[in-house]
Design a protein around this motif. Structure first.
Motif, PDB file in Angstrom:
ATOM      1  N   PRO A   1      57.763  35.345  55.749  1.00  0.00           N
ATOM      2  CA  PRO A   1      56.950  34.710  54.719  1.00  0.00           C
ATOM      3  C   PRO A   1      56.594  35.703  53.616  1.00  0.00           C
ATOM      4  O   PRO A   1      56.487  36.908  53.849  1.00  0.00           O
ATOM      5  N   ILE A   2      56.432  35.165  52.443  1.00  0.00           N
ATOM      6  CA  ILE A   2      56.026  35.973  51.291  1.00  0.00           C
ATOM      7  C   ILE A   2      54.595  35.574  50.935  1.00  0.00           C
ATOM      8  O   ILE A   2      54.339  34.424  50.575  1.00  0.00           O
ATOM      9  N   ILE A   3      53.677  36.514  51.054  1.00  0.00           N
ATOM     10  CA  ILE A   3      52.271  36.266  50.743  1.00  0.00           C
ATOM     11  C   ILE A   3      51.990  36.820  49.347  1.00  0.00           C
ATOM     12  O   ILE A   3      52.179  38.015  49.110  1.00  0.00           O
ATOM     13  N   THR A   4      51.580  35.938  48.437  1.00  0.00           N
ATOM     14  CA  THR A   4      51.394  36.317  47.040  1.00  0.00           C
ATOM     15  C   THR A   4      49.937  36.106  46.635  1.00  0.00           C
ATOM     16  O   THR A   4      49.367  35.039  46.879  1.00  0.00           O
ATOM     17  N   ILE A   5      49.353  37.126  46.032  1.00  0.00           N
ATOM     18  CA  ILE A   5      47.982  37.061  45.525  1.00  0.00           C
ATOM     19  C   ILE A   5      48.041  37.096  44.009  1.00  0.00           C
ATOM     20  O   ILE A   5      48.680  37.977  43.425  1.00  0.00           O
ATOM     21  N   THR A   6      47.381  36.125  43.368  1.00  0.00           N
ATOM     22  CA  THR A   6      47.318  36.080  41.913  1.00  0.00           C
ATOM     23  C   THR A   6      45.869  35.858  41.480  1.00  0.00           C
ATOM     24  O   THR A   6      45.027  35.422  42.270  1.00  0.00           O
ATOM     25  N   GLY A   7      45.610  36.122  40.212  1.00  0.00           N
ATOM     26  CA  GLY A   7      44.266  35.953  39.662  1.00  0.00           C
ATOM     27  C   GLY A   7      44.119  36.751  38.387  1.00  0.00           C
ATOM     28  O   GLY A   7      45.101  37.273  37.827  1.00  0.00           O
ATOM     29  N   SER A   8      42.902  36.836  37.891  1.00  0.00           N
ATOM     30  CA  SER A   8      42.634  37.594  36.666  1.00  0.00           C
ATOM     31  C   SER A   8      42.690  39.084  36.965  1.00  0.00           C
ATOM     32  O   SER A   8      41.990  39.570  37.849  1.00  0.00           O
ATOM     33  N   LYS A   9      43.517  39.774  36.189  1.00  0.00           N
ATOM     34  CA  LYS A   9      43.690  41.207  36.418  1.00  0.00           C
ATOM     35  C   LYS A   9      42.733  42.051  35.572  1.00  0.00           C
ATOM     36  O   LYS A   9      42.656  43.261  35.773  1.00  0.00           O
ATOM     37  N   ASN A  10      42.045  41.416  34.626  1.00  0.00           N
ATOM     38  CA  ASN A  10      41.088  42.143  33.803  1.00  0.00           C
ATOM     39  C   ASN A  10      39.811  41.313  33.697  1.00  0.00           C
ATOM     40  O   ASN A  10      39.861  40.102  33.431  1.00  0.00           O
ATOM     41  N   LEU A  11      38.687  41.972  33.898  1.00  0.00           N
ATOM     42  CA  LEU A  11      37.394  41.310  33.823  1.00  0.00           C
ATOM     43  C   LEU A  11      36.487  42.176  32.950  1.00  0.00           C
ATOM     44  O   LEU A  11      36.049  43.254  33.375  1.00  0.00           O
ATOM     45  N   THR A  12      36.254  41.710  31.716  1.00  0.00           N
ATOM     46  CA  THR A  12      35.461  42.478  30.759  1.00  0.00           C
ATOM     47  C   THR A  12      34.075  41.845  30.651  1.00  0.00           C
ATOM     48  O   THR A  12      33.949  40.652  30.310  1.00  0.00           O
ATOM     49  N   LYS A  13      33.041  42.608  30.931  1.00  0.00           N
ATOM     50  CA  LYS A  13      31.674  42.103  30.939  1.00  0.00           C
ATOM     51  C   LYS A  13      30.742  43.124  30.292  1.00  0.00           C
ATOM     52  O   LYS A  13      31.037  44.336  30.244  1.00  0.00           O
ATOM     53  N   LEU A  14      29.603  42.611  29.819  1.00  0.00           N
ATOM     54  CA  LEU A  14      28.578  43.514  29.309  1.00  0.00           C
ATOM     55  C   LEU A  14      27.936  44.272  30.459  1.00  0.00           C
ATOM     56  O   LEU A  14      27.923  43.806  31.603  1.00  0.00           O
ATOM     57  N   VAL A  15      27.384  45.411  30.134  1.00  0.00           N
ATOM     58  CA  VAL A  15      26.912  46.314  31.174  1.00  0.00           C
ATOM     59  C   VAL A  15      25.809  45.699  32.029  1.00  0.00           C
ATOM     60  O   VAL A  15      25.713  45.961  33.227  1.00  0.00           O
ATOM     61  N   PHE A  16      24.923  44.872  31.395  1.00  0.00           N
ATOM     62  CA  PHE A  16      23.824  44.332  32.179  1.00  0.00           C
ATOM     63  C   PHE A  16      24.326  43.384  33.259  1.00  0.00           C
ATOM     64  O   PHE A  16      23.666  43.167  34.268  1.00  0.00           O
ATOM     65  N   GLU A  17      25.518  42.791  33.074  1.00  0.00           N
ATOM     66  CA  GLU A  17      26.053  41.890  34.082  1.00  0.00           C
ATOM     67  C   GLU A  17      26.508  42.645  35.337  1.00  0.00           C
ATOM     68  O   GLU A  17      26.525  42.087  36.433  1.00  0.00           O
ATOM     69  N   PHE A  18      26.910  43.903  35.190  1.00  0.00           N
ATOM     70  CA  PHE A  18      27.272  44.705  36.353  1.00  0.00           C
ATOM     71  C   PHE A  18      26.043  44.970  37.225  1.00  0.00           C
ATOM     72  O   PHE A  18      26.151  45.062  38.447  1.00  0.00           O
ATOM     73  N   GLU A  19      24.895  45.097  36.574  1.00  0.00           N
ATOM     74  CA  GLU A  19      23.686  45.350  37.332  1.00  0.00           C
ATOM     75  C   GLU A  19      23.261  44.100  38.106  1.00  0.00           C
ATOM     76  O   GLU A  19      22.707  44.182  39.197  1.00  0.00           O
ATOM     77  N   ARG A  20      23.504  42.924  37.519  1.00  0.00           N
ATOM     78  CA  ARG A  20      23.163  41.676  38.187  1.00  0.00           C
ATOM     79  C   ARG A  20      24.200  41.287  39.225  1.00  0.00           C
ATOM     80  O   ARG A  20      23.917  40.484  40.115  1.00  0.00           O
ATOM     81  N   GLY A  21      25.406  41.827  39.134  1.00  0.00           N
ATOM     82  CA  GLY A  21      26.460  41.530  40.102  1.00  0.00           C
ATOM     83  C   GLY A  21      27.540  40.633  39.517  1.00  0.00           C
ATOM     84  O   GLY A  21      27.247  39.628  38.880  1.00  0.00           O
ATOM     85  N   LEU A  22      28.814  41.027  39.754  1.00  0.00           N
ATOM     86  CA  LEU A  22      29.946  40.269  39.237  1.00  0.00           C
ATOM     87  C   LEU A  22      30.759  39.677  40.383  1.00  0.00           C
ATOM     88  O   LEU A  22      30.969  40.330  41.411  1.00  0.00           O
ATOM     89  N   LEU A  23      31.220  38.439  40.199  1.00  0.00           N
ATOM     90  CA  LEU A  23      32.177  37.849  41.140  1.00  0.00           C
ATOM     91  C   LEU A  23      33.562  38.357  40.756  1.00  0.00           C
ATOM     92  O   LEU A  23      34.165  37.895  39.788  1.00  0.00           O
ATOM     93  N   VAL A  24      34.066  39.311  41.501  1.00  0.00           N
ATOM     94  CA  VAL A  24      35.284  40.011  41.086  1.00  0.00           C
ATOM     95  C   VAL A  24      36.557  39.228  41.409  1.00  0.00           C
ATOM     96  O   VAL A  24      37.595  39.448  40.789  1.00  0.00           O
ATOM     97  N   PHE A  25      36.515  38.321  42.376  1.00  0.00           N
ATOM     98  CA  PHE A  25      37.699  37.547  42.731  1.00  0.00           C
ATOM     99  C   PHE A  25      37.403  36.045  42.623  1.00  0.00           C
ATOM    100  O   PHE A  25      37.802  35.258  43.477  1.00  0.00           O
ATOM    101  N   GLU A  26      36.728  35.664  41.553  1.00  0.00           N
ATOM    102  CA  GLU A  26      36.274  34.291  41.431  1.00  0.00           C
ATOM    103  C   GLU A  26      37.435  33.310  41.296  1.00  0.00           C
ATOM    104  O   GLU A  26      37.344  32.167  41.744  1.00  0.00           O
TER     105      GLU A  26
END
Length: 976
Positions: free
Chosen positions: A646-671
Motif C-alpha cells: 500500500p501507498i500511504i500519502t499525506i497531503t495538506g497545507s505546507k505553509n502556515l503564515t500567522k501573526l505572532v500573537f496567534e502562536f501564543e494562543r496556539g495554532l492548529l498545525v494540521f487542520e
C-alpha cells in the motif's frame, strides 16, 4: 668471310684441347661420423610428413675434393644410386655450397609424404665434382624417418548412445562409449580423454569413456537426460559431439505421487489446495490396506512468533483484541523508554519489540512508570523464547534460576517480594504476601506455584499468561495459559508451595522491579540472569484478562483448511489441532483418503501476509495384513508471495503564515491534513535458486500476464482496510520546551486507546486504529509558543506507518511562518475607488459593524473628543494635499503605484472609523492593543479566535502589496 670462320674454328679447337687437358686427379669424398658395418658413411634424417624439406640431418651432408684448380675442386651434385625400385623415390638432393660441398635433401615437387603408407626411406648416394671428365665419390647411405602428423580427429563408434538406468541408485559405471582415430602413430591414434559439454548434469566420464552418475536420480524430478560428449586424441584434435540419451526408470515404491514440490499463494486469493492431484501408490499386490492414516503438518514456527500473526506491534494487537487498556508494558520499545535503550533488540529492529537477554544484561523499571505493588487480582503475560542450556541435562548439576521479572529489596536485604522465573524445566511464580495484621503473620499461605512444562526449553516462541485471583482461595486462583490454552492443574505438571508471609523490615526503604534478572539489595548487584528473548511483557493490576482476549492474542492468521466434512463416508474421520496447523485423516479405503486429502487447503487471512516459505510435511501409516507400514515422508512447501504494497500519502497545507500573537494562543498545525492509502497492481514473486527452467518459464509467463492486466486496470486502488499504528511528528530544530510545545487532544486519544509520548524532538502516537481516527487526532494538535517575538519560522514533519513500520508514508513537512508586523495599506485609494458605490459602502459598513463587539464600542467612545479633534486636523491636511494627489493620479491610472512605507501618512486610528468598499480587497484595521485584545477575547472560537482572524487577520490578501485601486482617496467615504 673465310678468314673469320677459320679463326673461330681455331679458337674452339684450342679450347677443347685445353679443357681436355685440365687436371682432375682426385675423387670427391663423402664423410660422416657414423659408419655402417660395411664401412660406408651413414646419414640419419627425420622429416614430418607434411614438410617439404629434411631439416634434421645428422651429421650435416657434405662432400670434399682435394683438387685445387679448375672445376674439379667444386662439388656439382649428388645422385641417388641405390634404392627400392618398386617405390618411387620422393627425394632429391640439392647442393647449397659448391665449395664446401654442403647439400640439402628436399621432397620432389608435387609429392606428399604419407606416414600411413611408408614410415622409413633408405638409399645410397654419391657426389660428383665439376671436373671434365667428372669424378664421383664413394657411396654413402642415407636413412630418413617420416614422422607422423595428427591429421585425423577422433570419431565415435556409434552415431548416438541410449541407456536406461534405475532411479535411486549410484552407479560406478553404467555406460562406456568409445572413439577411434585414423592416425597410425601411437602418439596420435590414442584417445587421451572424453569431455561432457552439457553443463550442470549429474554425470561424469573418465579417460576410458566410462560414464557414471554423481548423485541419486529421481524419476519424479527428471525422466531423462540428453547430453553432448566429445573425445580428444593425444595430439589435441577433438571429435564432433555425440549425443548420449539417458533414461531414468521409475522404481515402484509405496507412497504418495502427484504432490507438487511448491504451491504458490497470493494475498487475498482465499483457499489454495495443496494436494489436489495426490494419489497413493501401492506396489505390493498382496497388500490390501485395512486402514490408512495421514497427518499433514504446516510448519510456521519460523514465522514471527510462531505463525503469521504479528501484523502489528504487541500493544496494537492487545488493542485490536479488546484487551484492557490498563495493562502496563514493562518493555516499551526505545525511544519511548530509556530503561530499554541498552537492551539488544532482535535483528536490530527496534519496532519488533523483541528484546534479547544474553545472561548478562537486565533492566530496571522506574517506580514512577509502574507502581511495584500488586493487587489481589493481576495478570502477567509475555512472549518468551528461552535459550536451552546443556546444564539441565547434567546429573547433579545445580540449575540456576533465570528471572523474567523480579521485585526485590532495593537495599540492605535480598528478599524477593514477587517474581516470575525459569528454573530448569519449570516456570515458577513467586508471590510473598505481606501481612496487614498481626494474625496474618502466623498464617502459612501459598507463595510459590510451579509448572513443569516441556515448552520452556524447546527454543521456540510461546505466549505465557499467568492469571491470579487471590480473593478466591481455590485451585483456580492461579492459572497458566500457554499459547492461548489453559493448562490443566494436573499434579504431574503443577505443584503449589506454602510459605510464611514476608515480614516488614525497617532496613528497607524502597524496592526495585527488574526484568531479565533479580536485584540483590544486600549485595548491590544483579543475579539470576535470564537468557533468551522476551516481547510484550505486561502486567495488568486489579483485574484478570479474559479468556477471549488471551485466545485472540494467539490467533494465527494462516492455517490449513478443510470444507468437505459433508462428503465423508462411514469409517472415515478427520481432525485438526487448535491452531489448525495439523490435519489428520483416517479411513479404510485408499480412494476415500485420497479424496479427502484433495480438499485440504492453505489459507492466510492477512491483507499483507509475511512472504516466504511455509513447509508442509505429509506422514502416512497404513495397516497391511495386520502389520503397520510407515511410508516415506513427503515434504513440500507453500510459497507466500509478496503482496502489492500500500501507498500511504499525506497531503495538506505546507505553509502556515500567522501573526505572532496567534502562536501564543496556539495554532492548529494540521487542520486540513488528509491521509489516503492506495495500492499498486504490481506483485513480485520470490526468487528460488533451485528452480528448474520450466519454473522460470512459468514465472515469466505469470509476470507477463500480470503486466497485461495492469495495463487494463488502474495503477492505484483506494484501500479502506488499512490501519495506521503510529504517527510521528518531528520538530526541526528540536523544540525548546521552556517556551514552545505541542498540545495533544489527550482526552480523545485516551478514549480511542491511542498512546503517545512527547520529547523535545516531537510527538509519537502509537497503537492501531483507522485512518479517519488518526486524522481526527492530528487535526486537533496545537502548536504553542510563549515568546513568539523571537520566532521567525518553525518546521514540523509528519510521517505515519502501518503494520509495525512495514509500510511507511511520505514525509509531510509544514512550515509555520510568524509575521511580526501587520502590513500597512494606503486606505485613501480604496475610498476614491468607491466614490459612486454608496449602497455597497453601506452594506460593507453594516458587515463590519456586526463584527465589532459592544466592548469595542465602549472602548472607542472613551476617546471620542480626542478623536474628533484629530480627525479635523487630519481633514484639513487631507484637503491641502488632495489636489496634488489627484493630479498625479491622472497620469498613473493605468499603473500600479508602489507607495514607500516611509512616505505614507501616519494616522492615529485609535478612534477613526473608515468605511471601505467590500468589492475591493479585504482590509485589516489597526486597532490599539487593548481594542484588538478585546476582539480576540470575545470570539466564539474555543481554540484561537479563528472566527475573527480567519476573516480578517488571517486573510491571504493582507500580505499582498497594495494595487492601483488602493491609491485614490474619496472624501465621500470618510465617516466621522
Amino acid at each position: 668471310m673465310a678468314k673469320g670462320l677459320f679463326i673461330a674454328f681455331v679458337a674452339v679447337f684450342i679450347g677443347t684441347v685445353w679443357c681436355m687437358s685440365e687436371p682432375n686427379y682426385f675423387d670427391p669424398v663423402i664423410e660422416s661420423d657414423v659408419v655402417n658395418d660395411r664401412g660406408k658413411p651413414e646419414f640419419h634424417a627425420i622429416i614430418n610428413e607434411n614438410e617439404n624439406k629434411v631439416s634434421r640431418i645428422r651429421p650435416a651432408l657434405k662432400a670434399t675434393d682435394r683438387d685445387e684448380v679448375g672445376g674439379a675442386k667444386f662439388i656439382c651434385g649428388y645422385d641417388i644410386v641405390k634404392h627400392k625400385k618398386k617405390l618411387e623415390m620422393p627425394f632429391v638432393i640439392q647442393v647449397t655450397n659448391r665449395t664446401t660441398g654442403e647439400a640439402e635433401i628436399r621432397v620432389k615437387e608435387g609429392f606428399k609424404l604419407n606416414y600411413e603408407k611408408r614410415k622409413h626411406y633408405r638409399f645410397s648416394i654419391v657426389a660428383n665434382d665439376c671436373g671434365m671428365p667428372r669424378r664421383i665419390s664413394n657411396p654413402a647411405v642415407v636413412m630418413i624417418k617420416v614422422k607422423d602428423v595428427d591429421k585425423f580427429a577422433p570419431n565415435f563408434e556409434n552415431a548416438s548412445y541410449y541407456i536406461t538406468i534405475e532411479e535411486g541408485k549410484l552407479y560406478d559405471k553404467f555406460l562406456t562409449i568409445r572413439a577411434v582415430d585414423e592416425d597410425k602413430s601411437q602418439t596420435f591414434r590414442d584417445i587421451c580423454g572424453y569431455n561432457i559439454l552439457t553443463p550442470n548434469v549429474p554425470f561424469e566420464i573418465d579417460a576410458d569413456g566410462n560414464i557414471r552418475n554423481t548423485k541419486i536420480l529421481e524419476y519424479s524430478r527428471h525422466r531423462n537426460f540428453i547430453m553432448k560428449v566429445v573425445a580428444k586424441d593425444c595430439g589435441g584434435k577433438t571429435s564432433k559431439p555425440v549425443s548420449v540419451n539417458i533414461f531414468i526408470k521409475e522404481i515402484c515404491r509405496n507412497g504418495w505421487q502427484g504432490i507438487s514440490d511448491k504451491t504458490t499463494y497470493f494475498a487475498g486469493s482465499g483457499r489454495q489446495k495443496v494436494a489436489e492431484n495426490a494419489r497413493l501408490r501401492m506396489c505390493d499386490p498382496t497388500c490390501t490396506p485395512d486402514n490408512v492414516s495421514v497427518k499433514m503438518t504446516l510448519a510456521t514456527k519460523h514465522i514471527g512468533k510462531g505463525c503469521d500473526r504479528d501484523t502489528f506491534s504487541i500493544t496494537s494487537q492487545r488493542k485490536i483484541c479488546g484487551a484492557s487498556g490498563e495493562s502496563v508494558d514493562l518493555l516499551p520499545p526505545p525511544p519511548l523508554a530509556d530503561w530499554t535503550q541498552n537492551l539488544q533488540t532482535d535483528d536490530g529492529h527496534e519496532s519488533d519489540q523483541v528484546f534479547f537477554f544474553n545472561g548478562e544484561n537486565a533492566a530496571i523499571v522506574p517506580e514512577n512508570y509502574f507502581n511495584h505493588t500488586l493487587d489481589q487480582q493481576f495478570t502477567i503475560s509475555t512472549w518468551m523464547k528461552h535459550d536451552f542450556s546443556d546444564d539441565y541435562d547434567t546429573p547433579h548439576k545445580k540449575v540456576e534460576k533465570e528471572h523474567i521479572l523480579c521485585m526485590s529489596d532495593g537495599e540492605e536485604m535480598n528478599r524477593h517480594h514477587y517474581a516470575v522465573f525459569v528454573h530448569g524445566e519449570k516456570l515458577v511464580l513467586l508471590l510473598r504476601r505481606e501481612p496487614t495484621t498481626e494474625a496474618e503473620m502466623e498464617i502459612f499461605k501459598p507463595a510459590e506455584w510451579r509448572w513443569h512444562i516441556p515448552q520452556i526449553n524447546d527454543a521456540e516462541w510461546h505466549h505465557y499468561v499467568i492469571s491470579v485471583d487471590l480473593k478466591n482461595a481455590d485451585q483456580n486462583s492461579v492459572k497458566l495459559y500457554i499459547d492461548g490454552k489453559l493448562l490443566l492443574q494436573d499434579k504431574t505438571v503443577f505443584e503449589e508451595i506454602d510459605d510464611w508471609p514476608l515480614h516488614k523490615s525497617s532496613k528497607v526503604h524502597y524496592t526495585k522491579l527488574s526484568v531479565g534478572a533479580c536485584w540483590q539489595g544486600g549485595k548491590s548487584r544483579f543475579e539470576h540472569y535470564f537468557k533468551g528473548y522476551l516481547a510484550g511483557l505486561s502486567v495488568l493490576k486489579a483485574k484478570r484478562e479474559s479468556d477471549r482476549v488471551i485466545r485472540c492474542l494467539n490467533n494465527c492468521k494462516e492455517s490449513l483448511d478443510f470444507h468437505a466434512v459433508g462428503e465423508m463416508q462411514t469409517g472415515s474421520s478427520v481432525s485438526f489441532n487448535n491452531e489448525m496447523t495439523e490435519f489428520n485423516i483416517s479411513g479404510k479405503d485408499v480412494a476415500e483418503v485420497e479424496k479427502l486429502l484433495h480438499e485440504v487447503a492453505y489459507v492466510n487471512v492477512r491483507s499483507f501476509p509475511t512472504p516466504g516459505r511455509r513447509k508442509l510435511l505429509l506422514q502416512t501409516q497404513l495397516k497391511c495384513n495386520g502389520e503397520t507400514v510407515t511410508l516415506p515422508e513427503v515434504q513440500t512447501y507453500v510459497m507466500v508471495q509478496e503482496p502489492p504494497k500500500p501507498i500511504i500519502t499525506i497531503t495538506g497545507s505546507k505553509n502556515l503564515t500567522k501573526l505572532v500573537f496567534e502562536f501564543e494562543r496556539g495554532l492548529l498545525v494540521f487542520e486540513d491534513i488528509k491521509i489516503e492509502a492506495s495500492k499498486t497492481s504490481e506483485t513480485r514473486e520470490e526468487e528460488e535458486e533451485d528452480e528448474e527452467d520450466e519454473d522460470k518459464a512459468a514465472r515469466l509467463a505469470l509476470k507477463v500476464s500480470k503486466a497485461m492486466l495492469a495495463q487494463e486496470t488502474s495503477l492505484k486502488e483506494p484501500r479502506t482496510d488499512i490501519l495506521l499504528d503510529s504517527c510521528k511528528i518531528e520538530a526541526d530544530p528540536p523544540l525548546n520546551l521552556f517556551y514552545e510545545h505541542l498540545s495533544l487532544p489527550t482526552h480523545i486519544m485516551g478514549n480511542l486507546g491511542l498512546e503517545w509520548s512527547e520529547t523535545n524532538d516531537g510527538v509519537v502516537i502509537t497503537n492501531a486504529d483507522t485512518i479517519d481516527r488518526y486524522i481526527s487526532v492530528l487535526k486537533k494538535i496545537h502548536y504553542y509558543h510563549n515568546e513568539p517575538s523571537i520566532l521567525n519560522s518553525r518546521s514540523l514533519a509528519l510521517k505515519c506507518s502501518s503494520e509495525n513500520q512495514r509500510f511507511i508514508s511520505n514525509m509531510f513537512i509544514t512550515k509555520l511562518v510568524a509575521v511580526h508586523k501587520e502590513p500597512e495599506y494606503n486606505n485613501a485609494a480604496n475610498v476614491q475607488s468607491n466614490v459612486h458605490d454608496q449602497p455597497v459602502e453601506h452594506d460593507a459598513m453594516q458587515r463590519l459593524s456586526s463584527k465589532i463587539t459592544p466592548d469595542v464600542v465602549a472602548s472607542t467612545s472613551n476617546f471620542g473628543m480626542a478623536a474628533i479633534i484629530v480627525v479635523c486636523i487630519g481633514f484639513l491636511l487631507f484637503m491641502i494635499i488632495l489636489g496634488v494627489i489627484r493630479i498625479r493620479a491622472v497620469h498613473r491610472r493605468t499603473q500600479v503605484v508602489q507607495v514607500d512605507e516611509k512616505q505614507e501618512m501616519e494616522w492615529d486610528n485609535s478612534a477613526l472609523n473608515i468605511t471601505v468598499n467590500p468589492m475591493e480587497q479585504e482590509q485589516v484595521f489597526e486597532y490599539e492593543d487593548n481594542v484588538q485584545q478585546a476582539l480576540r477575547d470575545d470570539t466564539d472560537s474555543e481554540d484561537d479566535g479563528s472566527d475573527f482572524h480567519d476573516e480578517i487577520d488571517s486573510s491571504d490578501e493582507e500580505v499582498r502589496p497594495p494595487g492601483k485601486d488602493q491609491l485614490e482617496w474619496d472624501d465621500s467615504t470618510l465617516s466621522f
